[in-house]
Motif scaffolding. Structure first.
Motif, mmCIF file in Angstrom:
data_model
loop_
_atom_site.group_PDB
_atom_site.id
_atom_site.type_symbol
_atom_site.label_atom_id
_atom_site.label_comp_id
_atom_site.label_asym_id
_atom_site.label_seq_id
_atom_site.Cartn_x
_atom_site.Cartn_y
_atom_site.Cartn_z
ATOM 1 N N GLN A 1 0.833 -1.208 0.000
ATOM 2 C CA GLN A 1 0.000 0.000 0.000
ATOM 3 C C GLN A 1 0.866 1.255 0.000
ATOM 4 O OE1 GLN A 1 -2.424 -0.939 3.424
ATOM 5 N NE2 GLN A 1 -4.083 -1.762 2.169
ATOM 6 N N LYS B 1 2.209 1.693 -3.501
ATOM 7 C CA LYS B 1 1.148 2.131 -4.403
ATOM 8 C C LYS B 1 0.863 3.629 -4.263
ATOM 9 C CE LYS B 1 -1.495 -2.113 -5.225
ATOM 10 N NZ LYS B 1 -1.690 -1.934 -6.673
ATOM 11 N N TYR C 1 -3.731 -7.517 -1.601
ATOM 12 C CA TYR C 1 -3.049 -6.227 -1.659
ATOM 13 C C TYR C 1 -2.331 -6.001 -2.990
ATOM 14 C CZ TYR C 1 -3.524 -7.157 3.365
ATOM 15 O OH TYR C 1 -4.007 -7.474 4.605
#
Length: 273
Positions: free
Chosen positions: A198, A201, A226
């Motif tokens: 995350q 990203k 994920y």
């Protein structure tokens, strides 16, 4: 747009995760690889990483290191590995192929000639484990000029400056190493992987694929919550561990059947997300 980029766009539109198996070119002997690649596609591979056998693979654990030794003992060279991709392309013009290896053989062949061989064979991406992103600018541009992506690794211990350099040069997808260790390591903290993915990203629009430590459908599904894809190597390659280069067809077929059973397990798990 490269085949890698097109494939991820298609998967995203279908709300699917990429399954990326890794195999060593020439393992257990050079006659096996091309048919093996086709079988992997038939059992759900969205793209395939093909290892280039090398005598000193610093990122690989025992399973893949031994696969490289078997391939080298069977006479597989970097040029022959690239020829295997060319043979695969005679029937499959869609599935992206990424070559994963080390710089020494590329240096010997010469960067421009290596890229030319890869382009002619239909290679889509290159991952050189020991090429620092800070020194990759010219190589990255050469690959881009020939419609190939350069893939880089990020790990839990990657420093911020190197991370920024990877973001600057990487194309196709980012390979996130899920743990501190070599390929085939056992410990996988999926919660931490999710946190790290995350965070990455938030810094890039590139797909993030996770490898190292994914062993079965359960771990693939946990990571797939994920990541945009999972990369599985040692769990597949291990089935050739006891297969000699001159093994009869029945032994090789039995090993391939185990690999495909694992592929089916992984594909089913990812498709259940």
């Amino acid at each position: 747009m490269t085949r890698i980029e097109t494939t991820f766009n298609t998967l995203k539109s279908q709300n699917k995760k990429a399954l990326i198996p890794y195999v060593m070119a020439g393992d257990p002997n050079p006659t096996v690889t091309v048919d093996l690649l086709h079988e992997l596609v038939a059992h759900g591979a969205d793209m395939i990483e093909v290892g280039l056998p090398f005598s000193d693979p610093m990122a690989d654990g025992p399973t893949i290191s031994l696969a490289g030794e078997r391939a080298l003992a069977a006479g597989t060279s970097t040029r022959q590995a690239i020829e295997m991709i060319k043979a695969f392309r005679q029937q499959d013009t869609q599935t992206p192929i990424i070559l994963m290896g080390y710089l020494n053989p590329v240096e010997i062949i010469g960067y421009d000639h290596f890229i030319s061989l890869c382009e002619t064979a239909g290679v889509d991406g290159i991952l050189m484990v020991d090429l620092p992103p800070a020194e990759a600018g010219t190589f990255t541009q050469r690959l881009a000029d020939h419609a190939m992506n350069e893939i880089f690794l990020l790990s839990p211990t990657t420093l911020p400056e190197r991370r920024r350099q990877v973001m600057r040069h990487c194309g196709g997808y980012i390979y996130y190493v899920s743990l501190k260790g070599v390929t085939g390591s056992a410990s996988l903290d999926t919660a931490d992987v999710g946190k790290q993915v995350q965070a990455i990203k938030s810094e890039t629009n590139l797909p993030i694929c996770v490898g190292f430590g994914i062993r079965d459908g359960a771990s693939a599904k946990a990571v797939g919550q994920y990541a945009d894809g999972v990369i599985v190597g040692s769990e597949l390659v291990k089935h050739f561990t006891d297969i000699a280069a001159d093994a009869d067809g029945s032994q090789i077929d039995a090993a391939k059947a185990k690999i495909m059973a694992k592929m089916d397990e992984l594909r089913t798990a990812l498709d259940s997300l």
